[in-house]
Write a protein that holds these residues in place. Structure first.
Motif, PDB file in Angstrom:
ATOM      1  N   PHE A  42      70.779  20.609  29.102  1.00 14.34           N
ATOM      2  CA  PHE A  42      70.524  21.145  27.489  1.00 14.34           C
ATOM      3  C   PHE A  42      69.184  21.361  26.845  1.00 14.34           C
ATOM      4  O   PHE A  42      69.112  22.460  26.488  1.00 14.34           O
ATOM      5  N   LEU A  43      68.668  20.233  27.606  1.00 18.90           N
ATOM      6  CA  LEU A  43      67.703  20.054  26.170  1.00 18.90           C
ATOM      7  C   LEU A  43      66.500  21.342  27.249  1.00 18.90           C
ATOM      8  O   LEU A  43      65.569  21.662  26.336  1.00 18.90           O
ATOM      9  N   ALA A  44      66.665  21.341  28.107  1.00 12.60           N
ATOM     10  CA  ALA A  44      65.227  21.934  29.380  1.00 12.60           C
ATOM     11  C   ALA A  44      65.755  23.742  29.195  1.00 12.60           C
ATOM     12  O   ALA A  44      64.940  24.652  28.645  1.00 12.60           O
ATOM     13  N   GLY A  45      66.918  24.314  28.074  1.00  4.97           N
ATOM     14  CA  GLY A  45      66.841  25.648  27.369  1.00  4.97           C
ATOM     15  C   GLY A  45      67.134  25.609  26.066  1.00  4.97           C
ATOM     16  O   GLY A  45      67.116  26.723  25.553  1.00  4.97           O
ATOM     17  N   VAL A  46      66.070  24.296  25.226  1.00  6.47           N
ATOM     18  CA  VAL A  46      65.898  24.452  23.631  1.00  6.47           C
ATOM     19  C   VAL A  46      64.488  24.728  23.976  1.00  6.47           C
ATOM     20  O   VAL A  46      63.581  24.508  24.300  1.00  6.47           O
ATOM     21  N   GLY A  47      64.222  25.843  23.245  1.00  7.44           N
ATOM     22  CA  GLY A  47      62.967  26.253  22.929  1.00  7.44           C
ATOM     23  C   GLY A  47      62.299  26.088  21.494  1.00  7.44           C
ATOM     24  O   GLY A  47      61.349  26.008  21.068  1.00  7.44           O
ATOM     25  N   VAL A  48      63.155  25.591  19.791  1.00  5.74           N
ATOM     26  CA  VAL A  48      63.279  24.926  19.437  1.00  5.74           C
ATOM     27  C   VAL A  48      64.156  24.102  18.460  1.00  5.74           C
ATOM     28  O   VAL A  48      64.422  23.897  18.733  1.00  5.74           O
ATOM     29  N   LEU A  49      63.135  22.752  18.094  1.00  5.62           N
ATOM     30  CA  LEU A  49      64.426  22.211  17.752  1.00  5.62           C
ATOM     31  C   LEU A  49      63.839  21.939  15.944  1.00  5.62           C
ATOM     32  O   LEU A  49      63.615  22.805  14.821  1.00  5.62           O
ATOM     33  N   ALA A  74      58.479  12.100  24.147  1.00  4.86           N
ATOM     34  CA  ALA A  74      60.169  11.464  24.649  1.00  4.86           C
ATOM     35  C   ALA A  74      61.312  11.412  23.951  1.00  4.86           C
ATOM     36  O   ALA A  74      61.950  11.978  24.330  1.00  4.86           O
ATOM     37  N   TYR A  75      60.719  12.032  22.370  1.00  3.88           N
ATOM     38  CA  TYR A  75      61.794  13.030  22.302  1.00  3.88           C
ATOM     39  C   TYR A  75      62.326  14.274  21.940  1.00  3.88           C
ATOM     40  O   TYR A  75      63.079  14.596  22.001  1.00  3.88           O
ATOM     41  N   TYR A  76      61.480  15.056  21.735  1.00 11.16           N
ATOM     42  CA  TYR A  76      61.298  15.975  21.368  1.00 11.16           C
ATOM     43  C   TYR A  76      60.192  17.163  22.698  1.00 11.16           C
ATOM     44  O   TYR A  76      59.956  18.290  22.453  1.00 11.16           O
ATOM     45  N   GLY A  77      59.554  16.873  23.199  1.00 13.37           N
ATOM     46  CA  GLY A  77      58.949  16.910  24.356  1.00 13.37           C
ATOM     47  C   GLY A  77      58.059  18.593  23.215  1.00 13.37           C
ATOM     48  O   GLY A  77      57.261  17.725  22.100  1.00 13.37           O
ATOM     49  N   GLU A  78      56.887  18.864  23.691  1.00 17.69           N
ATOM     50  CA  GLU A  78      56.006  20.022  23.285  1.00 17.69           C
ATOM     51  C   GLU A  78      56.890  21.296  22.390  1.00 17.69           C
ATOM     52  O   GLU A  78      56.168  22.155  21.486  1.00 17.69           O
ATOM     53  N   ARG A  79      58.408  21.371  22.254  1.00 11.48           N
ATOM     54  CA  ARG A  79      59.192  21.982  21.192  1.00 11.48           C
ATOM     55  C   ARG A  79      58.572  22.162  19.689  1.00 11.48           C
ATOM     56  O   ARG A  79      58.555  20.860  18.895  1.00 11.48           O
ATOM     57  N   PRO A  80      57.960  23.316  19.399  1.00 12.86           N
ATOM     58  CA  PRO A  80      58.445  23.198  17.814  1.00 12.86           C
ATOM     59  C   PRO A  80      59.125  22.546  17.085  1.00 12.86           C
ATOM     60  O   PRO A  80      60.748  23.365  17.635  1.00 12.86           O
ATOM     61  N   THR A  81      58.651  22.323  15.482  1.00 16.78           N
ATOM     62  CA  THR A  81      60.309  21.441  15.221  1.00 16.78           C
ATOM     63  C   THR A  81      59.866  21.803  13.676  1.00 16.78           C
ATOM     64  O   THR A  81      59.059  21.595  12.909  1.00 16.78           O
ATOM     65  N   TRP A  82      61.456  22.443  13.253  1.00 21.24           N
ATOM     66  CA  TRP A  82      61.349  22.937  12.034  1.00 21.24           C
ATOM     67  C   TRP A  82      62.247  21.819  11.054  1.00 21.24           C
ATOM     68  O   TRP A  82      62.970  20.956  11.350  1.00 21.24           O
ATOM     69  N   VAL A  92      53.534  14.211  12.442  1.00 19.66           N
ATOM     70  CA  VAL A  92      52.924  12.815  13.044  1.00 19.66           C
ATOM     71  C   VAL A  92      52.422  13.508  13.735  1.00 19.66           C
ATOM     72  O   VAL A  92      52.465  15.222  14.660  1.00 19.66           O
ATOM     73  N   PRO A  93      51.123  13.404  14.603  1.00 21.29           N
ATOM     74  CA  PRO A  93      49.902  13.619  15.337  1.00 21.29           C
ATOM     75  C   PRO A  93      50.157  14.256  16.090  1.00 21.29           C
ATOM     76  O   PRO A  93      50.532  13.273  16.696  1.00 21.29           O
ATOM     77  N   GLY A  94      49.410  15.277  16.065  1.00 28.40           N
ATOM     78  CA  GLY A  94      49.640  16.176  17.617  1.00 28.40           C
ATOM     79  C   GLY A  94      50.825  17.210  17.529  1.00 28.40           C
ATOM     80  O   GLY A  94      50.988  17.934  18.765  1.00 28.40           O
ATOM     81  N   ALA A  95      52.255  16.886  16.432  1.00 22.74           N
ATOM     82  CA  ALA A  95      53.297  17.858  17.224  1.00 22.74           C
ATOM     83  C   ALA A  95      53.304  18.545  16.378  1.00 22.74           C
ATOM     84  O   ALA A  95      52.115  18.412  15.246  1.00 22.74           O
ATOM     85  N   ASP A  96      54.093  19.570  17.150  1.00 19.66           N
ATOM     86  CA  ASP A  96      54.070  21.093  16.264  1.00 19.66           C
ATOM     87  C   ASP A  96      55.227  21.033  15.069  1.00 19.66           C
ATOM     88  O   ASP A  96      56.665  21.524  15.810  1.00 19.66           O
ATOM     89  N   ILE A  97      55.009  20.146  14.621  1.00 18.11           N
ATOM     90  CA  ILE A  97      55.835  20.202  13.399  1.00 18.11           C
ATOM     91  C   ILE A  97      56.163  20.870  11.875  1.00 18.11           C
ATOM     92  O   ILE A  97      55.182  21.262  11.596  1.00 18.11           O
ATOM     93  N   ARG A  98      56.745  21.740  11.531  1.00 19.53           N
ATOM     94  CA  ARG A  98      56.570  23.079  10.696  1.00 19.53           C
ATOM     95  C   ARG A  98      57.639  22.244   9.236  1.00 19.53           C
ATOM     96  O   ARG A  98      59.076  22.642   9.595  1.00 19.53           O
ATOM     97  N   ARG A 118      65.209  30.953  24.444  1.00 17.81           N
ATOM     98  CA  ARG A 118      65.698  30.018  24.305  1.00 17.81           C
ATOM     99  C   ARG A 118      66.567  29.410  22.906  1.00 17.81           C
ATOM    100  O   ARG A 118      66.339  30.346  22.339  1.00 17.81           O
ATOM    101  N   ASP A 119      67.435  28.047  23.364  1.00 20.02           N
ATOM    102  CA  ASP A 119      68.024  28.164  22.556  1.00 20.02           C
ATOM    103  C   ASP A 119      68.002  27.149  21.135  1.00 20.02           C
ATOM    104  O   ASP A 119      66.403  26.670  21.462  1.00 20.02           O
ATOM    105  N   VAL A 120      68.233  27.027  19.961  1.00 18.75           N
ATOM    106  CA  VAL A 120      67.384  26.263  18.977  1.00 18.75           C
ATOM    107  C   VAL A 120      68.532  25.327  19.165  1.00 18.75           C
ATOM    108  O   VAL A 120      69.903  25.218  18.773  1.00 18.75           O
ATOM    109  N   TRP A 121      68.136  24.123  18.699  1.00 16.68           N
ATOM    110  CA  TRP A 121      69.115  22.626  18.906  1.00 16.68           C
ATOM    111  C   TRP A 121      68.398  21.950  17.038  1.00 16.68           C
ATOM    112  O   TRP A 121      67.911  21.897  16.362  1.00 16.68           O
TER     113      TRP A 121
END
Length: 189
Positions: A42-49, A74-82, A92-98, A118-121
């Motif tokens: 499932f996680l491999a198919g996720v593009g955004v959290l 370890a939690y979310y990988g390098e995916r963008p997170t809204w 979080v320093p270095g994380a792609d958080i929007r 990819r999917d949105v989780w």
């Protein structure tokens, strides 16, 4: 077009978190740390959290991510997170958080573009998943039911969604958990 999937764990009596927004009950359950092969696929198919501010704050505090940002992947990988929030929150320093506020439909074009094919989780919480359902954007609900109950807490999905909207597409045992997958039908059909 990416699918929007609310994939979460709940207690047997329908709570995502306790009254203090804690998920400690989940990690106390055998297998509650997640990570089985199905989840990894499932996680491999996720593009955004996408997550709400309570979920984000709990993960920040539980893992001390401001002091240890190296734990974020370890939690979310390098995916963008809204993170949907009405308050200022640390990043979080270095994380792609929007950060986003208001109606999920306003943020949807940017989320959809970032997800690509990819999917949105929707990680949590239940009200945020409900907002996606209200907007006609939620495609699937995958819920792992834990061998635990709480006397009160944050509800799984504080919305009325009946059998006319929910189609069971899968049921499986995942260790001590029961996992149910529902396809969400559009309103009126």
């Amino acid at each position: 077009m990416p699918r929007v999937i609310f994939y979460t764990a709940t207690t047997l009596n329908g709570f995502l978190a306790d009254d203090q927004d804690s998920l400690d009950w989940l990690f106390a359950a055998p297998g509650g740390e997640g990570g089985d092969e199905d989840f990894q696929r499932f996680l491999a198919g996720v593009g955004v959290l996408v997550q709400g501010s309570s979920t984000y704050r709990w993960v920040l505090e539980h893992e001390d991510l401001i002091a240890h940002p190296e734990k974020w992947p370890a939690y979310y990988g390098e995916r963008p997170t809204w993170v949907f929030t009405s308050r200022a929150l640390p990043t979080v320093p270095g994380a792609d958080i929007r950060f986003a506020a208001g109606d999920v439909r306003e943020a949807w074009p940017a989320i959809r573009e970032a997800a690509g094919d990819r999917d949105v989780w929707v990680v949590g919480g239940g009200d945020l998943a409900g907002q996606f359902a209200d907007a006609g954007l939620l495609d699937e609900i995958r819920v792992s039911i834990a061998p635990a109950t709480l006397p009160s807490g944050k509800p799984l999905l504080p919305r009325r969604l009946g059998a006319e909207r929910l189609e069971l597409t899968s049921a499986r045992q995942a260790g001590a958990f029961a996992e149910l997958t529902y396809r969400l039908k559009p309103s009126g059909g």
